[in-house]
Design a protein around this motif. Structure first.
Motif, PDB file in Angstrom:
ATOM      1  N   VAL A  63      -5.916 -21.430  -6.128  1.00 10.00           N
ATOM      2  CA  VAL A  63      -6.578 -21.190  -4.764  1.00 10.00           C
ATOM      3  C   VAL A  63      -7.545 -22.538  -4.729  1.00 10.00           C
ATOM      4  CG1 VAL A  63      -8.482 -20.150  -3.750  1.00 10.00           C
ATOM      5  CG2 VAL A  63      -6.650 -18.738  -5.173  1.00 10.00           C
ATOM      6  N   ILE A  64      -7.397 -22.966  -3.534  1.00 14.67           N
ATOM      7  CA  ILE A  64      -8.282 -24.325  -3.055  1.00 14.67           C
ATOM      8  C   ILE A  64      -9.517 -23.818  -2.559  1.00 14.67           C
ATOM      9  CG2 ILE A  64      -8.299 -26.436  -1.818  1.00 14.67           C
ATOM     10  CD1 ILE A  64      -6.051 -26.284  -4.028  1.00 14.67           C
ATOM     11  N   THR A  65     -10.541 -24.276  -3.037  1.00 15.87           N
ATOM     12  CA  THR A  65     -11.977 -24.095  -2.342  1.00 15.87           C
ATOM     13  C   THR A  65     -11.947 -24.777  -1.166  1.00 15.87           C
ATOM     14  OG1 THR A  65     -12.576 -24.141  -4.673  1.00 15.87           O
ATOM     15  CG2 THR A  65     -14.286 -24.180  -2.884  1.00 15.87           C
ATOM     16  N   LEU A  66     -12.618 -24.176  -0.210  1.00 16.51           N
ATOM     17  CA  LEU A  66     -12.650 -24.546   0.903  1.00 16.51           C
ATOM     18  C   LEU A  66     -14.059 -25.299   1.194  1.00 16.51           C
ATOM     19  CD1 LEU A  66     -11.436 -21.371   3.187  1.00 16.51           C
ATOM     20  CD2 LEU A  66     -10.291 -23.713   2.796  1.00 16.51           C
ATOM     21  N   LEU A  75     -10.435 -25.855   9.070  1.00 15.85           N
ATOM     22  CA  LEU A  75     -10.722 -25.717   7.585  1.00 15.85           C
ATOM     23  C   LEU A  75     -10.459 -27.045   7.138  1.00 15.85           C
ATOM     24  CD1 LEU A  75      -8.573 -22.551   6.674  1.00 15.85           C
ATOM     25  CD2 LEU A  75     -11.143 -22.587   7.122  1.00 15.85           C
ATOM     26  N   LEU A  76     -11.224 -27.167   5.921  1.00 12.00           N
ATOM     27  CA  LEU A  76     -11.130 -28.481   5.195  1.00 12.00           C
ATOM     28  C   LEU A  76     -11.028 -28.151   3.709  1.00 12.00           C
ATOM     29  CD1 LEU A  76     -13.864 -30.601   7.320  1.00 12.00           C
ATOM     30  CD2 LEU A  76     -11.286 -30.761   7.247  1.00 12.00           C
ATOM     31  N   ALA A  77     -10.522 -28.950   2.927  1.00  5.10           N
ATOM     32  CA  ALA A  77     -10.442 -28.747   1.486  1.00  5.10           C
ATOM     33  C   ALA A  77      -9.937 -30.016   0.656  1.00  5.10           C
ATOM     34  CB  ALA A  77      -9.655 -27.458   1.288  1.00  5.10           C
ATOM     35  N   ASN A  78     -10.085 -30.276  -0.379  1.00  8.95           N
ATOM     36  CA  ASN A  78      -9.441 -31.209  -1.141  1.00  8.95           C
ATOM     37  C   ASN A  78      -8.840 -30.754  -2.513  1.00  8.95           C
ATOM     38  OD1 ASN A  78     -10.449 -33.528   0.059  1.00  8.95           O
ATOM     39  ND2 ASN A  78     -12.467 -32.937  -0.577  1.00  8.95           N
ATOM     40  N   ALA A  79      -7.323 -31.035  -2.473  1.00 10.50           N
ATOM     41  CA  ALA A  79      -6.644 -30.850  -3.557  1.00 10.50           C
ATOM     42  C   ALA A  79      -6.541 -31.973  -4.583  1.00 10.50           C
ATOM     43  CB  ALA A  79      -5.160 -30.450  -3.199  1.00 10.50           C
ATOM     44  N   THR A  80      -6.478 -31.865  -5.791  1.00 11.61           N
ATOM     45  CA  THR A  80      -6.534 -32.721  -6.860  1.00 11.61           C
ATOM     46  C   THR A  80      -5.428 -32.547  -8.023  1.00 11.61           C
ATOM     47  OG1 THR A  80      -8.221 -31.586  -8.189  1.00 11.61           O
ATOM     48  CG2 THR A  80      -8.947 -33.416  -6.347  1.00 11.61           C
ATOM     49  N   HIS A  81      -5.216 -33.675  -8.586  1.00 11.04           N
ATOM     50  CA  HIS A  81      -4.387 -33.374  -9.775  1.00 11.04           C
ATOM     51  C   HIS A  81      -3.049 -33.099  -9.428  1.00 11.04           C
ATOM     52  CE1 HIS A  81      -8.116 -33.987 -12.268  1.00 11.04           C
ATOM     53  NE2 HIS A  81      -8.328 -32.933 -11.734  1.00 11.04           N
ATOM     54  N   LEU A  82      -2.568 -33.544  -8.311  1.00  9.62           N
ATOM     55  CA  LEU A  82      -1.282 -33.504  -7.665  1.00  9.62           C
ATOM     56  C   LEU A  82      -0.039 -34.356  -8.417  1.00  9.62           C
ATOM     57  CD1 LEU A  82      -1.927 -33.151  -3.847  1.00  9.62           C
ATOM     58  CD2 LEU A  82      -2.021 -31.299  -5.619  1.00  9.62           C
ATOM     59  N   VAL A  83       0.785 -33.886  -8.836  1.00  6.59           N
ATOM     60  CA  VAL A  83       2.089 -34.725  -9.358  1.00  6.59           C
ATOM     61  C   VAL A  83       2.974 -34.471  -8.348  1.00  6.59           C
ATOM     62  CG1 VAL A  83       1.328 -33.763 -11.818  1.00  6.59           C
ATOM     63  CG2 VAL A  83       3.139 -32.771 -10.623  1.00  6.59           C
TER      64      VAL A  83
END
Length: 112
Positions: A63-66, A75-83
């Motif tokens: 789940v990505i924190t909004l 809606l805005l969010a950030n995803a990190t550690h993407l390979v």
């Protein structure tokens, strides 16, 4: 005549929320390892009852924190550690008409 048309289709005034613009774009390619997610809808949505889930290339999901909602249709969010690999961003929102809508945005991540 006009009143008959309006009465025959009362749901026309309340359309379900659908995405009109997104980052990442559907089937787009982005540079990792971080991604700023922006989803704009055609209607007001309830950010507190919305959810984003990221499905990784290995099939795992998180789940990505909004972020705090800055506009009623965004809606805005950030995803990190993407390979590098192919992802699915699953979204689910509650629209102003009281209906829940959902969908998937496929995209790929490459090395920067």
């Amino acid at each position: 005549m006009i009143a008959a048309i309006l009465l025959a289709s009362p749901d026309r005034a309340w359309a379900h929320a659908v995405i009109v613009d997104s980052t990442p774009a559907a089937n787009g390619v982005v540079a990792g390892p971080e991604l700023e997610i922006k989803l704009r809808f055609n209607a007001r949505i309830d950010g507190g009852r919305s959810k984003l889930t990221l499905i990784s290339p290995d099939g795992s999901s998180r789940v990505i924190t909004l972020a705090q909602q800055t506009s009623p249709d965004l809606l805005l969010a950030n995803a990190t550690h993407l390979v590098p690999g192919k992802y699915q961003l699953h979204w689910q929102v509650l629209a102003g008409d009281g209906h829940i809508t959902q969908g998937n945005i496929p995209f790929s991540v490459v090395n920067p």
